[in-house]
Every structure is written in structure tokens, then in C-alpha cells.
Design an enzyme around this catalytic site. Structure first.
Site, PDB file in Angstrom:
ATOM      1  N   ASN A 122    -139.058 -50.268   4.693  1.00  0.00           N
ATOM      2  CA  ASN A 122    -139.803 -50.839   3.565  1.00  0.00           C
ATOM      3  C   ASN A 122    -140.976 -49.979   3.089  1.00  0.00           C
ATOM      4  O   ASN A 122    -141.235 -49.893   1.900  1.00  0.00           O
ATOM      5  CB  ASN A 122    -140.237 -52.282   3.872  1.00  0.00           C
ATOM      6  CG  ASN A 122    -141.125 -52.377   5.086  1.00  0.00           C
ATOM      7  OD1 ASN A 122    -140.918 -51.694   6.072  1.00  0.00           O
ATOM      8  ND2 ASN A 122    -142.132 -53.218   5.006  1.00  0.00           N
ATOM      9  N   GLU A 169    -144.130 -54.050  16.335  1.00  0.00           N
ATOM     10  CA  GLU A 169    -144.642 -54.663  15.101  1.00  0.00           C
ATOM     11  C   GLU A 169    -143.434 -55.291  14.409  1.00  0.00           C
ATOM     12  O   GLU A 169    -142.568 -54.574  13.891  1.00  0.00           O
ATOM     13  CB  GLU A 169    -145.336 -53.627  14.229  1.00  0.00           C
ATOM     14  CG  GLU A 169    -146.567 -53.054  14.936  1.00  0.00           C
ATOM     15  CD  GLU A 169    -147.409 -52.078  14.124  1.00  0.00           C
ATOM     16  OE1 GLU A 169    -148.481 -51.701  14.597  1.00  0.00           O
ATOM     17  OE2 GLU A 169    -146.975 -51.687  13.019  1.00  0.00           O
ATOM     18  N   CYS A 179    -143.944 -56.552   5.380  1.00  0.00           N
ATOM     19  CA  CYS A 179    -143.973 -57.485   6.521  1.00  0.00           C
ATOM     20  C   CYS A 179    -145.097 -58.484   6.391  1.00  0.00           C
ATOM     21  O   CYS A 179    -145.022 -59.591   6.896  1.00  0.00           O
ATOM     22  CB  CYS A 179    -144.106 -56.709   7.817  1.00  0.00           C
ATOM     23  SG  CYS A 179    -145.618 -55.752   7.889  1.00  0.00           S
ATOM     24  N   GLU A 193    -152.254 -51.834  17.134  1.00  0.00           N
ATOM     25  CA  GLU A 193    -152.482 -50.431  16.813  1.00  0.00           C
ATOM     26  C   GLU A 193    -153.550 -50.358  15.736  1.00  0.00           C
ATOM     27  O   GLU A 193    -153.798 -51.339  15.038  1.00  0.00           O
ATOM     28  CB  GLU A 193    -151.174 -49.760  16.380  1.00  0.00           C
ATOM     29  CG  GLU A 193    -150.132 -49.782  17.503  1.00  0.00           C
ATOM     30  CD  GLU A 193    -149.002 -48.785  17.317  1.00  0.00           C
ATOM     31  OE1 GLU A 193    -149.211 -47.753  16.681  1.00  0.00           O
ATOM     32  OE2 GLU A 193    -147.899 -49.060  17.828  1.00  0.00           O
TER      33      GLU A 193
HETATM   34  P1  NAD Z   1    -134.520 -53.417  11.631  1.00  0.00           P
HETATM   35  O1  NAD Z   1    -135.060 -54.064  12.848  1.00  0.00           O
HETATM   36  O2  NAD Z   1    -133.177 -53.797  11.171  1.00  0.00           O
HETATM   37  O3  NAD Z   1    -134.482 -51.832  11.800  1.00  0.00           O
HETATM   38  C1  NAD Z   1    -135.635 -51.095  12.141  1.00  0.00           C
HETATM   39  C2  NAD Z   1    -135.209 -49.824  12.842  1.00  0.00           C
HETATM   40  O4  NAD Z   1    -134.608 -50.137  14.089  1.00  0.00           O
HETATM   41  C3  NAD Z   1    -134.192 -48.999  12.070  1.00  0.00           C
HETATM   42  O5  NAD Z   1    -134.513 -47.642  12.208  1.00  0.00           O
HETATM   43  C4  NAD Z   1    -132.887 -49.329  12.780  1.00  0.00           C
HETATM   44  O6  NAD Z   1    -131.906 -48.335  12.663  1.00  0.00           O
HETATM   45  C5  NAD Z   1    -133.372 -49.453  14.211  1.00  0.00           C
HETATM   46  N1  NAD Z   1    -132.505 -50.247  15.094  1.00  0.00           N
HETATM   47  C6  NAD Z   1    -131.725 -51.298  14.762  1.00  0.00           C
HETATM   48  N2  NAD Z   1    -131.096 -51.784  15.862  1.00  0.00           N
HETATM   49  C7  NAD Z   1    -131.504 -51.028  16.902  1.00  0.00           C
HETATM   50  C8  NAD Z   1    -131.221 -51.029  18.293  1.00  0.00           C
HETATM   51  N3  NAD Z   1    -130.390 -51.919  18.849  1.00  0.00           N
HETATM   52  N4  NAD Z   1    -131.822 -50.102  19.076  1.00  0.00           N
HETATM   53  C9  NAD Z   1    -132.678 -49.204  18.543  1.00  0.00           C
HETATM   54  N5  NAD Z   1    -132.973 -49.145  17.232  1.00  0.00           N
HETATM   55  C10 NAD Z   1    -132.412 -50.049  16.416  1.00  0.00           C
HETATM   56  O7  NAD Z   1    -135.615 -53.671  10.497  1.00  0.00           O
HETATM   57  P2  NAD Z   1    -135.533 -53.272   8.947  1.00  0.00           P
HETATM   58  O8  NAD Z   1    -134.505 -54.145   8.296  1.00  0.00           O
HETATM   59  O9  NAD Z   1    -135.417 -51.799   8.844  1.00  0.00           O
HETATM   60  O10 NAD Z   1    -136.982 -53.690   8.436  1.00  0.00           O
HETATM   61  C11 NAD Z   1    -137.340 -54.965   8.019  1.00  0.00           C
HETATM   62  C12 NAD Z   1    -137.989 -55.742   9.155  1.00  0.00           C
HETATM   63  O11 NAD Z   1    -139.110 -55.029   9.642  1.00  0.00           O
HETATM   64  C13 NAD Z   1    -138.535 -57.103   8.741  1.00  0.00           C
HETATM   65  O12 NAD Z   1    -138.264 -58.032   9.738  1.00  0.00           O
HETATM   66  C14 NAD Z   1    -140.043 -56.872   8.656  1.00  0.00           C
HETATM   67  O13 NAD Z   1    -140.828 -58.007   8.809  1.00  0.00           O
HETATM   68  C15 NAD Z   1    -140.230 -55.896   9.767  1.00  0.00           C
HETATM   69  N6  NAD Z   1    -141.469 -55.148   9.588  1.00  0.00           N
HETATM   70  C16 NAD Z   1    -142.538 -55.446  10.378  1.00  0.00           C
HETATM   71  C17 NAD Z   1    -143.749 -54.755  10.196  1.00  0.00           C
HETATM   72  C18 NAD Z   1    -144.981 -55.054  11.028  1.00  0.00           C
HETATM   73  O14 NAD Z   1    -145.921 -54.271  10.955  1.00  0.00           O
HETATM   74  N7  NAD Z   1    -145.008 -56.119  11.789  1.00  0.00           N
HETATM   75  C19 NAD Z   1    -143.828 -53.770   9.214  1.00  0.00           C
HETATM   76  C20 NAD Z   1    -142.706 -53.514   8.423  1.00  0.00           C
HETATM   77  C21 NAD Z   1    -141.529 -54.194   8.617  1.00  0.00           C
HETATM   78  O1  6OD Z   2    -151.139 -50.912   6.785  1.00  0.00           O
HETATM   79  C1  6OD Z   2    -150.597 -50.676   7.878  1.00  0.00           C
HETATM   80  O2  6OD Z   2    -151.109 -49.927   8.722  1.00  0.00           O
HETATM   81  C2  6OD Z   2    -149.323 -51.311   8.185  1.00  0.00           C
HETATM   82  N1  6OD Z   2    -148.833 -51.069   9.420  1.00  0.00           N
HETATM   83  C3  6OD Z   2    -148.692 -52.056   7.252  1.00  0.00           C
HETATM   84  C4  6OD Z   2    -147.484 -52.742   7.462  1.00  0.00           C
HETATM   85  C5  6OD Z   2    -146.817 -53.261   6.414  1.00  0.00           C
HETATM   86  C6  6OD Z   2    -145.567 -53.912   6.607  1.00  0.00           C
HETATM   87  O3  6OD Z   2    -144.662 -53.879   5.808  1.00  0.00           O
END
Ligand code: NAD
Ligand code: 6OD
Length: 486
Positions: free
Chosen positions: A155, A254, A288, A467
Site C-alpha cells: 500500500n 505491524e 492501515c 517502531e
Molecule cells: P499481506 O499480509 O498479504 O502481505 C504482506 C507481505 O507478506 C507480502 O510481501 C507477501 O508476499 C508476504 N507474505 C504473504 N504470506 C506470507 C507467508 N506465509 N510468509 C512470508 N511472507 C508472506 O498484506 P498486504 O495485502 O500486502 O497488505 C495489506 C495489509 O497490510 C492490511 O491488512 C493492512 O492493514 C496491513 N498493513 C498494516 C500496516 C501497519 O503499520 N500496521 C501498514 C500497512 C499495511
Molecule cells: O507513517 C509510518 O511510519 C507508517 N508506518 C505508516 C503506516 C501506514 C499504513 O498503511
């Protein structure tokens, strides 16, 4: 047509399997290039290079020299701002106005802030009397953890990747990055920057590919990886935590969210509407920290819903480079299908569709892109699927509340605990709610306002660890104690 290779030990390399997959443009589904999927041999080579680099010139650098190198990385990203911008836009389809304002500047800032942090980090020291009447002094020493696996989502690809690579390198570790399969561009490009500024080979490595049975799983299961930092879905975080259990490797997670905005009747109405508009629709809702549940105090409920509807109607979808584009497509066909399935579910479960709910009517050349309409629902119970599950699209459900206690109860009624935003002029009430709502991040009369020195992370199923600023040192260094008897 572009080839996205892996970046291992300072070189761009393909793979032994010959396996590639397509990278398509989310704006119109045209083919951008092919990605060389890293298999076990490439992941092994990347981890071996990262391990070897710890013993080489990187491991010998003084903190001052390391900091200078990270500053140079930030400067080079800024010098190549347009290249990073183009790569990020090609991968995600996000509007130029957004990527140039947030993604790329933060990509550079993430190196600067952690260079500054490590320069000024101190450790504790205690003096004590020993049983035989002598004196002893103990002090803390921070050492790098070693090889860090950095697994990233799609994202905010550059921002979220450098948010982890910045502190990892600042602390003297080496990294193997696994970008999302749908956004390989900026992580791959960053290899050129590392080479240009003289970061030694093996310090920064990139393996492209998928998660399960692919680069992600091979990397996180690798026994020579000393720590795993991950951003992504909660269910992926669960799989990664299990992989990390073998070898007792630390994780920083995260994860997902289902964030609430709580809007009181005494708010600055215009600010609340404008800020909730951003928190719901920015980056097509693929943040997120984004708001998917809005709770509004009853006296202003109808007025708020009407105002947000106007804002949604002004979110003009379009090409990233067009100045009047307000919202881009979703990142992929897979994600578009997922979000549209939630739109259908909301309808099926009886939502009142205030705005949107489908695919916008796009010009012929964009029709095949991953578009969805900004969408607002009301009238659903708290048990409805779209009120419970993270959608990660430009949509929200709005519900009225009558008391502060009810607002807290509603906001907390989720397994997630990432972020919330509260809109009120009553700062006492805002401060009270800030601790009652179970989240890692609470914004008051604002959203996604960042100070990179502060702890960032989620409560409940939204993550483990914090972090940001000195808090990143907890994960990226091993804190040792030295005791000297005089
Ligand atoms: P995802 O969990 O599907 O994938 C994230 C990464 O993990 C990708 O690189 C993917 O290839 C890898 N991956 C998937 N399965 C794996 C496994 N079994 N072992 C190792 N690696 C694996 O997430 P996404 O669809 O790319 O992103 C969206 C999600 O991320 C949403 O749930 C969003 O809330 C979350 N997100 C959280 C934060 C935060 O800071 N908390 C920030 C951004 C996005
Ligand atoms: O601003 C940041 O440092 C951070 N980790 C943002 C995360 C956004 C999630 O989509």
C-alpha cells in the site's frame, strides 16, 4: 517492458528456476514488465550475502560513518525523486499528488531520522558496591541483531519498506527485503542507490516473489535470519510468527486494523469532515491507519453523513498524472475483487448505500483498471461483515452514538487495535478517550500526522512491538549488559 530482478550482494540477478510473473498497471491493466521470482537458491544467496556483509567493511564502520552513508542514501533518493515517483506510481496507480507528497519524501526521511536517532542514542549505567566491599559498574551496549528479514505490503511500498530498512541499517544490521509481489519497483530501484553511495555489497538485498511457498516463506523460515520485521495482514503475521518460533527469532509485527473515528457534536465540523474524508478515501482507502468505522454523535449525524457524501462525490477517479485526480485505482485485480465482494456483502446485509457501492464509469482506455467507487454505508448493525472485517478500500460505515461511554464501547468493539481519531473541542474528554480506546495510535482532531520520533504500532491483533525513534532500537539491536568489578 521492464524486468524486475532480485538484488543480491550488490548485483541485479535473475533466478535459477527461470520463473517470472507479470506486473500489470492497476490504472489500465497494461503489462509493465516481468518479475523474476526468487526461489530457495536466491533467498539462500541473499541471506548468505547479508551474513557475510556483517563481517566485512559494513561491520567495521564507525557510527559516524554509517550515519553519513545513510544520509547519502536519503540524499540520493531525493536526487532521483522522479525515478522513485514513477516507479511507485507504476506499481500502485496512486495519484502523483499523493506519492510526491507522502511516499517518496518519507522514503528519504526514514533514512535521515534513524541516522539522527542512532547518533544520539545512549545506554544506561549503574554503579554498585560488591559483597566484598569493592565497586562495580555495569553499562548497556547495543549491538546489531544480524541479518534482518524485512517483509513488506503493497500500500505504501517505499515508505513502509524504508521505515524498517532505515533503522535496521542505522543499527548496523544487514537486510534482505521481500517487497510485495505486486509492488517490486521501488525496493528494486533502491539497490541502485545503495551501490551509488557506496553501501557495501550484501548490506541491502531484495528478493522478489510471493508469500507462501515462495520468497516470503523461504526467507522467514531461513535459519540464518536473526530477526523478522513484517507489515501486512494479521493472518500473515500469524504465519510469520510461527516461522519465527523455529530458532526463537524476534519479530516486529505491524498488522491490520479496523479503525474508528469518533466525532462529537462539539467538533470543528469542517475540520472533522475534511480529515475523515482523508482518513477514509486517501490512497483509495489502502492505508492501515485508515478509518472504516465512523461514529458520530446523534445531533450532528445527518449533517455529517450529508457532508461526507458531498466529499465522496468529489473524489474524482483518474490517471495518476492528471492534476484533478483525487482517487486512484486499487492496487490489483485481486484486491479489487475482494473489495467489491465486501460492497456486495454490505448490500446483502441490508446497508443503506449513501454513496457508491460499485465500480465507477471510466473512459474506455481505463475501463480495465482496478477501480472501485468511494463508498459510504449507514444502517448496519455492529455484527455486519463490513463493520467487523478489514476491507482496505475507500469505504466506511457511519453510525450514530448518544454518550461518551457508548462511543468508547463501539470503538473498542473489534479484535484490532491499531489507530483511532477523535474529533471534539473538549480536550479533557479527548485525553480521557485517548487512553480508553484500545489502540497503539490515537489522533485528536487530526489523522496520520506523524512525528517519526514517536512509538508506532498496534495493540490487540494489530501488532507486536513499537517502531519509531529510539523505540526501533528495541527490535533492531541486542541490548547487552557489561559488568566491571574494580
Ligand atoms: P499481506 O499480509 O498479504 O502481505 C504482506 C507481505 O507478506 C507480502 O510481501 C507477501 O508476499 C508476504 N507474505 C504473504 N504470506 C506470507 C507467508 N506465509 N510468509 C512470508 N511472507 C508472506 O498484506 P498486504 O495485502 O500486502 O497488505 C495489506 C495489509 O497490510 C492490511 O491488512 C493492512 O492493514 C496491513 N498493513 C498494516 C500496516 C501497519 O503499520 N500496521 C501498514 C500497512 C499495511
Ligand atoms: O507513517 C509510518 O511510519 C507508517 N508506518 C505508516 C503506516 C501506514 C499504513 O498503511
Amino acid at each position: 517492458m521492464k524486468d524486475f530482478k532480485n538484488f543480491i550482494n550488490g548485483d541485479y540477478v535473475t533466478n535459477v528456476s527461470g520463473r517470472t510473473y507479470e506486473k500489470r498497471n492497476p490504472v489500465d491493466n497494461t503489462l509493465i514488465g516481468h518479475v523474476f521470482e526468487a526461489g530457495k537458491p536466491e533467498v539462500d544467496a541473499a541471506v548468505a550475502a547479508a551474513k557475510a556483509a556483517l563481517q566485512g567493511p559494513w561491520g567495521q564502520l564507525s557510527v559516524v560513518d554509517r550515519v553519513a552513508m545513510l544520509d547519502a542514501v536519503a540524499n540520493e533518493i531525493n536526487r532521483r525523486f522522479d525515478d522513485f515517483l514513477q516507479a511507485e506510481i507504476a506499481d500502485t496507480g496512486k495519484p502523483r499528488s499523493l506519492a510526491s507528497h507522502i511516499d517518496i519524501p518519507r522514503g528519504a526521511a526514514n533514512f535521515k531520522i534513524f541516522a539522527d536517532t542512532i547518533k544520539n542514542a545512549s545506554t544506561e549505567s549503574f554503579e554498585m558496591r560488591t559483597p566484598d566491599g569493592k565497586t562495580a559498574r555495569s553499562y548497556g551496549v547495543r549491538t546489531p541483531r544480524g541479518v534482518i528479514a524485512v517483509v513488506c505490503p503493497w500500500n505504501l511500498p517505499l515508505l513502509l519498506m524504508t521505515w524498517k530498512v532505515g533503522p535496521a541499517l542505522a543499527c548496523g544490521n544487514t537486510v534482505v527485503v521481500k517487497p510485495s509481489e505486486v509492488t517490486p519497483g521501488t525496493a528494486t530501484l533502491l539497490g541502485e542507490v545503495m551501490n551509488k553511495v557506496g553501501v557495501p555489497p550484501g548490506v541491502y538485498n531484495v528478493v522478489n516473489g510471493f508469500g507462501m511457498d515462495s520468497a516470503g516463506a523461504f526467507l522467514t523460515a531461513h535459519p540464518e535470519v536473526n530477526g523478522i520485521t513484517f507489515t501486512g495482514e494479521t493472518k500473515t503475521g500469524t504465519a510469520i510468527m510461527k516461522a519465527a518460533a523455529d530458532g526463537i527469532r524476534p519479530v516486529s509485527l505491524e498488522l491490520g486494523g479496523k479503525n474508528a473515528a469518533v466525532v462529537f457534536a462539539d467538533c470543528d465540523f469542517e475540520n472533522a469532515v475534511n480529515t475523515v474524508t482523508r482518513s477514509v478515501f486517501e490512497n483509495a482507502g489502502q492505508v492501515c491507519l485508515g478509518t472504516e468505522r465512523v461514529y458520530v454523535e446523534r445531533p450532528i449525524f445527518d449533517k455529517f453523513v450529508a457532508a461526507l457524501k458531498v466529499k465522496a462525490s468529489e473524489m474524482k477517479p483518474g490517471r495518476p498524472m492528471d492534476a484533478d485526480t483525487k482517487i486512484g485505482p486499487l492496487v490489483s485485480k485481486i484486491h479489487q475483487k475482494k473489495v467489491l465482494s465486501y460492497y456486495a456483502k454490505a448490500k446483502e446485509e441490508g446497508a443503506t448505500i449513501v454513496f457508491g457501492g460499485g465500480v465507477p464509469d471510466m473512459p474506455d482506455d481505463l475501463k480495465d483498471g482496478c477501480w472501485v467507487q468511494p463508498t459510504i454505508w449507514t444502517g448496519l448493525p455492529e455484527t455486519a461483515t463490513v463493520v467487523r472485517e478489514e476491507i482496505f478500500g475507500p469505504c466506511c460505515h457511519i453510525q450514530p452514538f448518544d454518550t461518551e461511554e457508548e462511543a468508547v464501547r463501539l470503538a473498542n468493539n473489534t479484535k484490532y487495535g491499531l489507530a483511532t481519531s477523535i474529533y471534539t473541542q473538549d480536550i479533557s474528554r479527548a485525553s480521557r478517550l485517548a487512553t480508553q480506546i484500545e489502540v497503539g495510535l490515537c489522533w485528536i482532531n487530526s489523522w496520520f500526522l506523524r512525528d517519526l520520533r514517536t512509538p508506532f504500532g498496534g495493540s490487540k491483533q494489530s501488532g507486536i512491538g513499537r517502531e519509531g525513534g529510539v523505540h526501533s532500537l528495541e527490535f533492531y539491536t541486542e541490548l547487552r549488559n557489561v559488568m566491571i568489578k574494580y
